[in-house]
Design an enzyme around this catalytic site. Structure first.
Site, PDB file in Angstrom:
ATOM      1  N   SER A   1       0.821  -1.219   0.000  1.00  0.00           N
ATOM      2  CA  SER A   1       0.000   0.000   0.000  1.00  0.00           C
ATOM      3  C   SER A   1       0.852   1.265   0.000  1.00  0.00           C
ATOM      4  O   SER A   1       0.372   2.339  -0.341  1.00  0.00           O
ATOM      5  CB  SER A   1      -0.942   0.000   1.211  1.00  0.00           C
ATOM      6  OG  SER A   1      -0.223  -0.190   2.408  1.00  0.00           O
TER       7      SER A   1
ATOM      8  N   TYR B   1      14.682  -5.190  15.323  1.00  0.00           N
ATOM      9  CA  TYR B   1      14.573  -5.074  13.860  1.00  0.00           C
ATOM     10  C   TYR B   1      15.747  -5.777  13.171  1.00  0.00           C
ATOM     11  O   TYR B   1      15.562  -6.520  12.213  1.00  0.00           O
ATOM     12  CB  TYR B   1      14.539  -3.588  13.504  1.00  0.00           C
ATOM     13  CG  TYR B   1      14.377  -3.276  12.036  1.00  0.00           C
ATOM     14  CD1 TYR B   1      13.165  -3.479  11.384  1.00  0.00           C
ATOM     15  CD2 TYR B   1      15.432  -2.738  11.296  1.00  0.00           C
ATOM     16  CE1 TYR B   1      13.011  -3.170  10.045  1.00  0.00           C
ATOM     17  CE2 TYR B   1      15.288  -2.426   9.959  1.00  0.00           C
ATOM     18  CZ  TYR B   1      14.071  -2.636   9.337  1.00  0.00           C
ATOM     19  OH  TYR B   1      13.923  -2.329   8.003  1.00  0.00           O
TER      20      TYR B   1
HETATM   21  P1  NDP Z   1       6.371   1.791   4.797  1.00  0.00           P
HETATM   22  O1  NDP Z   1       6.212   2.110   6.248  1.00  0.00           O
HETATM   23  O2  NDP Z   1       6.373   2.866   3.785  1.00  0.00           O
HETATM   24  O3  NDP Z   1       5.263   0.717   4.412  1.00  0.00           O
HETATM   25  C1  NDP Z   1       5.149  -0.450   5.161  1.00  0.00           C
HETATM   26  C2  NDP Z   1       4.202  -1.368   4.442  1.00  0.00           C
HETATM   27  O4  NDP Z   1       4.110  -2.576   5.220  1.00  0.00           O
HETATM   28  C3  NDP Z   1       2.807  -0.777   4.363  1.00  0.00           C
HETATM   29  O5  NDP Z   1       2.241  -1.116   3.129  1.00  0.00           O
HETATM   30  C4  NDP Z   1       2.073  -1.484   5.510  1.00  0.00           C
HETATM   31  O6  NDP Z   1       0.696  -1.671   5.242  1.00  0.00           O
HETATM   32  C5  NDP Z   1       2.748  -2.827   5.514  1.00  0.00           C
HETATM   33  N1  NDP Z   1       2.620  -3.512   6.790  1.00  0.00           N
HETATM   34  C6  NDP Z   1       3.107  -3.136   7.997  1.00  0.00           C
HETATM   35  N2  NDP Z   1       2.751  -4.047   8.917  1.00  0.00           N
HETATM   36  C7  NDP Z   1       2.034  -4.995   8.280  1.00  0.00           C
HETATM   37  C8  NDP Z   1       1.397  -6.193   8.683  1.00  0.00           C
HETATM   38  N3  NDP Z   1       1.432  -6.607   9.945  1.00  0.00           N
HETATM   39  N4  NDP Z   1       0.751  -6.924   7.753  1.00  0.00           N
HETATM   40  C9  NDP Z   1       0.709  -6.528   6.457  1.00  0.00           C
HETATM   41  N5  NDP Z   1       1.288  -5.408   6.012  1.00  0.00           N
HETATM   42  C10 NDP Z   1       1.934  -4.652   6.917  1.00  0.00           C
HETATM   43  O7  NDP Z   1       7.663   0.875   4.710  1.00  0.00           O
HETATM   44  P2  NDP Z   1       8.907   0.855   3.712  1.00  0.00           P
HETATM   45  O8  NDP Z   1       8.450   0.907   2.320  1.00  0.00           O
HETATM   46  O9  NDP Z   1       9.906   1.806   4.225  1.00  0.00           O
HETATM   47  O10 NDP Z   1       9.475  -0.605   4.045  1.00  0.00           O
HETATM   48  C11 NDP Z   1       9.184  -1.741   3.258  1.00  0.00           C
HETATM   49  C12 NDP Z   1      10.163  -2.833   3.647  1.00  0.00           C
HETATM   50  O11 NDP Z   1      11.488  -2.365   3.412  1.00  0.00           O
HETATM   51  C13 NDP Z   1      10.109  -3.196   5.129  1.00  0.00           C
HETATM   52  O12 NDP Z   1      10.297  -4.573   5.289  1.00  0.00           O
HETATM   53  C14 NDP Z   1      11.273  -2.423   5.713  1.00  0.00           C
HETATM   54  O13 NDP Z   1      11.770  -3.037   6.884  1.00  0.00           O
HETATM   55  C15 NDP Z   1      12.260  -2.517   4.572  1.00  0.00           C
HETATM   56  N6  NDP Z   1      13.285  -1.495   4.630  1.00  0.00           N
HETATM   57  C16 NDP Z   1      12.979  -0.159   4.570  1.00  0.00           C
HETATM   58  C17 NDP Z   1      13.984   0.780   4.647  1.00  0.00           C
HETATM   59  C18 NDP Z   1      13.730   2.253   4.588  1.00  0.00           C
HETATM   60  O14 NDP Z   1      14.678   3.018   4.833  1.00  0.00           O
HETATM   61  N7  NDP Z   1      12.539   2.712   4.248  1.00  0.00           N
HETATM   62  C19 NDP Z   1      15.377   0.370   4.821  1.00  0.00           C
HETATM   63  C20 NDP Z   1      15.598  -1.039   4.852  1.00  0.00           C
HETATM   64  C21 NDP Z   1      14.572  -1.924   4.760  1.00  0.00           C
HETATM   65  P3  NDP Z   1      -0.425  -0.661   5.831  1.00  0.00           P
HETATM   66  O15 NDP Z   1       0.160   0.718   5.677  1.00  0.00           O
HETATM   67  O16 NDP Z   1      -1.614  -0.899   4.983  1.00  0.00           O
HETATM   68  O17 NDP Z   1      -0.620  -1.062   7.241  1.00  0.00           O
END
Ligand code: NDP
Length: 247
Positions: A14, A155
């Site tokens: 999303s 994490y």
């Molecule tokens: P965002 O916070 O932008 O988005 C997180 C997404 O994960 C949302 O779509 C959210 O859905 C979904 N989500 C969270 N919890 C759940 C759950 N329990 N079940 C289903 N969906 C869930 O995150 P990022 O795009 O930043 O991160 C994406 C991935 O990349 C993650 O695994 C993060 O750890 C990893 N990452 C990110 C970094 C960064 O700097 N941004 C760096 C390194 C890794 P909803 O909003 O609908 O709840």
């Protein structure tokens, strides 16, 4: 076989990195299942973007930390779009605190979502991948899973666990034309990093040779390449996209 149109499930599509992957895969003509947990309107916006690319998809609500919801989600996607051939385990959360102050529930919540969520989704999608003798699993981990980070023991443990999981499952399914890889981003501008203060951002920037945060659209190209037919001999890899941060 060359880049056939396939069915892909992306958890946490999303927003952020998952959203960028979903749109890029849709441009390649794949059908996309957009998983979300709480931001339904954002998921609908991603679905509209996918349709504007001329592709098709559905939105599927599920909390990936709950095994029953994951099982139901996978069944729902397979009934509506067909067998899942490409899985992105992208959904992830942070809940940062120094270890001495870290609550048990915050450790469990991060492990349950990031690591156990990856296990549940992989387990339920693997059945059909094995039957069909083709599959791509791409886990979105993090450079902190390689290096650790102050205040992120929960994490980094979840992401380090994903690295070990990726390598083990890659070995188990390699003979079935199923590859399992991890993309390890550094600091990417999304809701996850928006919470950092300006002071924290300046500190982080000093760790990155490129001296800037990445963009979700700079993670998506590698992540989508790993789902292609051309990537068939790459498995068990952890590939960083971090502006040189973990060199
Ligand atoms: P965002 O916070 O932008 O988005 C997180 C997404 O994960 C949302 O779509 C959210 O859905 C979904 N989500 C969270 N919890 C759940 C759950 N329990 N079940 C289903 N969906 C869930 O995150 P990022 O795009 O930043 O991160 C994406 C991935 O990349 C993650 O695994 C993060 O750890 C990893 N990452 C990110 C970094 C960064 O700097 N941004 C760096 C390194 C890794 P909803 O909003 O609908 O709840």
């Amino acid at each position: 076989m060359k880049n056939k149109k396939r069915v892909a499930l992306i958890t946490g599509a999303s927003r952020g990195i998952g959203r960028a992957i979903a749109i890029r895969l849709a441009k390649a003509g794949h059908k996309i299942a957009i998983n979300y947990n709480s931001h339904k309107n954002d998921a609908i916006e991603v679905l509209n973007s996918i349709k504007n690319c001329g592709s098709d998809g559905i939105i599927v609500k599920a909390d990936v930390s709950k095994i029953d919801e994951v099982e139901f989600m996978v069944k729902n996607v397979e009934e509506n779009l067909g067998s899942i051939e490409i899985l992105y385990n992208n959904a992830g959360i942070i809940s940062d605190s120094l270890l001495m102050r870290l609550k048990i529930e915050e450790f469990d919540r991060v492990i349950d979502t990031n690591l156990k969520g990856t296990f549940y989704c992989t387990k339920f999608c693997l059945n059909n991948m094995i039957k069909n003798r083709w599959g791509r699993i791409i886990n979105i981990s993090s450079v902190v899973g390689l290096r650790g980070n102050v205040g992120q023991s929960n994490y980094s443990a979840s992401k380090g666990g994903i690295h070990a999981f990726t390598k083990s499952v890659a070995k188990e399914v390699a003979t079935r034309n199923i590859t399992v890889n991890a993309v390890a981003p550094g600091y990417i501008s999304t809701a996850t990093t928006d919470v950092l203060t300006d002071k924290q951002k300046t500190t982080v920037m000093s760790w990155i040779p490129m001296q800037r945060f990445g963009d979700p659209d700079e993670v998506a190209p590698l992540a989508t390449f790993l789902s292609t037919e051309e990537a068939r001999y790459i498995t068990g890899e952890i590939i960083r996209v971090d502006g040189g941060m973990a060199i």
